[in-house]
Design an enzyme around this catalytic site. Structure first.
Site, PDB file in Angstrom:
ATOM      1  N   ARG A  81       0.856  -1.162  -0.003  1.00 32.67           N
ATOM      2  CA  ARG A  81      -0.085  -0.046   0.038  1.00 32.67           C
ATOM      3  C   ARG A  81       0.828   1.353  -0.233  1.00 32.67           C
ATOM      4  O   ARG A  81       1.433   1.663   0.911  1.00 32.67           O
ATOM      5  CB  ARG A  81      -0.870   0.068   0.951  1.00 32.67           C
TER       6      ARG A  81
ATOM      7  N   ASP B 180      -3.257   3.388  14.194  1.00 28.27           N
ATOM      8  CA  ASP B 180      -2.599   3.704  13.276  1.00 28.27           C
ATOM      9  C   ASP B 180      -3.038   5.264  13.076  1.00 28.27           C
ATOM     10  O   ASP B 180      -4.155   5.771  13.551  1.00 28.27           O
ATOM     11  CB  ASP B 180      -2.269   2.793  12.150  1.00 28.27           C
TER      12      ASP B 180
END
Length: 561
Positions: free
Chosen positions: A172, A461
């Site tokens: 990603r 996150d």
């Protein structure tokens, strides 16, 4: 910090604004820099146009507008078309693990027993130059099968299992909105997305294609069909530049913005020659809902712990994604449960661990019975649990036969209403303080180079920190009905928001929480980013007091790295 100018005929105009690291010349050879410069010069104007379209759309929302399905693309939604056939390596994705790109994580994730590993340069990686180049090196060595790592404190050696026992690698890159400040082309920063994806492809695409393992990518933060088309043009060009067969690069798109959920058919169509599926990026999706409706007083959400996938607006989003993907022959991937195992032998720890695992089990059961083709976990210990649930309820490699036509059968207006109606709930004192603590602790760790932080047995996150930060801004800048209830509709706006105990949600409450936090955190042992807590508090205080919500937390924080 010294700057290094690269002056060659192939890469003229490229400036690396970072102190050179060991091995940097091998990771950024002239040919790689030339490819990155070419990507920048070809696609930067289109990227800027897409970012301007985002700003215009947000201005429409700020003025009271609401997202909707597009009239000009109705034929795409009604059309009878399918995405390209999926590659063998991506047919069964029932359990995927995600995490940052440091060597230990890459080895453990590839060895974990998951079907796939998403190596994340985005929400779980703090983009220091060391982390970015270290991540590229780790992935290059992983593809070559040579990656190993030795723990400095214990001397334990980590190595990769044989290739046929490893998870399938997906990468990603960062989203379209981020710049890579360490590398400039013709005086302008390169798009972070093009840096991450382009450099990985330069080093690994041919090797992965030879193994019939891609390259495969996850694409984050898309908001429109046009942004998907831009990605398709970039990937077409990369395939030509690297000598790959057209369509060799496969992608999965995270549906993690509110505008994108109204364009899922269109995104699949724009990438139909290379898309493998869509993913419910639920935490970023909640963040996008908050950000999209930052000026809508009737769409304030309760505290994060009450915004679960059982809420109608999130359940409808998930169900619509399943229907849309399966209609087109693509995977519908479930999202991340943020819980991680609770360690300790004490009765309280055992009980807390049992409760955490029960929540994960319920979440994965919901996903597989709804029709998802796979799910995400953040910790290797959760892989057996998730796999057992999907194995029991999904004996086939995927569930494309589960069409969920009940979702599309809804009238278009009803479907839109369900996607936009906010969750009902409250703001507790504990919930407010938890948002403050999560923001500060995550920011401090991120500024210190750590983008994936366990806090109170949840893996936080950038996406989960963004929810906490945006909720604080929204609660402090909006007013609603009293007594802690939010999302009450048209009668909102009479009094300040209140906690469920009756106290107002105001800047005095924030100030008290921030003043008390350093002494509380000082009691924690081995706190990630402990030396930057004060800086994190100052940044959060500034962001929450600002009249306009900052688009992304990482934009101002990145300038401090």
């Amino acid at each position: 910090m010294s700057a290094v100018m690269i002056e060659t005929a192939a890469s003229d105009g490229i400036e690396v604004r970072a102190a050179a690291l060991p091995g940097q010349a091998q990771l950024l050879p002239r040919a790689a820099l030339a490819l990155l410069a070419d990507l920048h010069r070809r696609f930067e104007p289109a990227r800027q146009a897409r970012l301007e379209a985002r700003r215009e759309r947000q201005a429409f929302f700020d003025a009271g507008g609401l997202p909707d399905f597009r009239d000009d693309t109705a034929a795409i939604r009604a059309g009878d078309w399918q995405v390209a056939e999926l590659p063998q390596a991506l047919l069964d994705r029932r359990v995927e693990i995600t995490g940052p790109v440091d060597p230990k994580m890459v080895i453990n994730a590839l060895n974990s027993g998951a079907n796939c590993f998403m190596a994340d340069f985005e929400d779980s990686t703090s983009p220091t130059w060391l982390n970015l180049l270290g991540g590229q090196r780790a992935l290059q060595q992983a593809v070559a099968g040579t990656l190993e790592w030795t723990a400095p404190e214990a001397g334990k050696r980590y190595t990769l299992k044989p290739h046929d026992q490893q998870a399938v690698l997906l990468v990603r890159p960062r989203g379209w909105h981020l710049d890579e400040k360490h590398l400039r082309v013709d005086g302008a920063p390169l798009a972070a997305s093009l840096f991450d994806l382009g450099l990985f492809a330069f080093h690994n695409a041919v090797a992965l294609a030879a193994k019939d393992r891609g390259p495969y990518f996850y694409l984050p933060k898309l908001e429109s069909m046009e942004e998907a088309q831009l990605w398709n043009e970039v990937l077409d060009h990369l395939e030509r530049a690297l000598g790959l067969v057209r369509g060799q690069i496969k992608v999965t798109v995270l549906i993690e913005t509110l505008p994108a959920v109204f364009e899922m058919d269109e995104i699949l169509h724009a990438l139909r020659s290379r898309i493998a599926g869509l993913n419910c990026g639920r935490w970023d999706y909640v963040f996008s809902y908050l950000k999209t409706f930052r000026r809508h007083r009737d769409k304030v959400l309760p505290e994060r712990g009450q915004v679960t996938m059982s809420q109608p607006f999130l359940r409808t989003y998930s169900d619509l994604l399943i229907h849309t993907c399966h209609k087109r022959g693509a995977h519908a991937m479930g999202g991340m449960a943020a819980q991680i195992p609770v360690s300790g032998d004490a009765a309280a720890s055992v009980a807390a661990n049992d409760a955490a695992l029960a929540r994960v089990r319920a979440d994965k059961l919901r996903e597989v019975t709804a029709g998802h083709d796979g799910t995400w976990v953040a910790h290797p210990a959760l892989i057996p649990l998730a796999r057992a649930i999907f194995d029991e309820h999904m004996p086939t490699p995927h569930q494309h036969h589960v069409r969920r036509d009940d979702v599309r059968a809804l009238d278009g207006g009803d479907l839109r209403e369900q996607l936009l109606t906010p969750a009902l709930g409250t703001i507790t004192r504990a919930g407010f303080h938890n948002n403050v603590e999560v923001c500060v602790r995550y920011l401090a760790a991120w500024l210190d180079g750590n983008g994936c932080v366990p806090i109170h047995w949840l893996m936080e996150d950038a996406a989960t920190a963004e929810i906490a930060r945006t909720q604080l801004w929204q609660w402090l800048h909006h007013v609603d009905t009293p007594h802690g209830h939010v999302g009450r509709g048209a009668d909102a706006g009479r009094e300040p928001l209140h906690l469920d105990d009756g106290d107002p949600v105001d800047f005095a409450l924030l100030e008290r929480a921030l003043l008390r936090l350093p002494s509380r955190l000082a009691k924690s042992k081995d706190l990630p980013g402990a030396g930057r807590v004060k800086e994190a508090i100052e940044l959060l205080d500034r962001l929450t007091h600002a009249d306009t919500l900052e688009e992304f937390l990482t934009l101002p924080a990145y300038q401090r790295l």
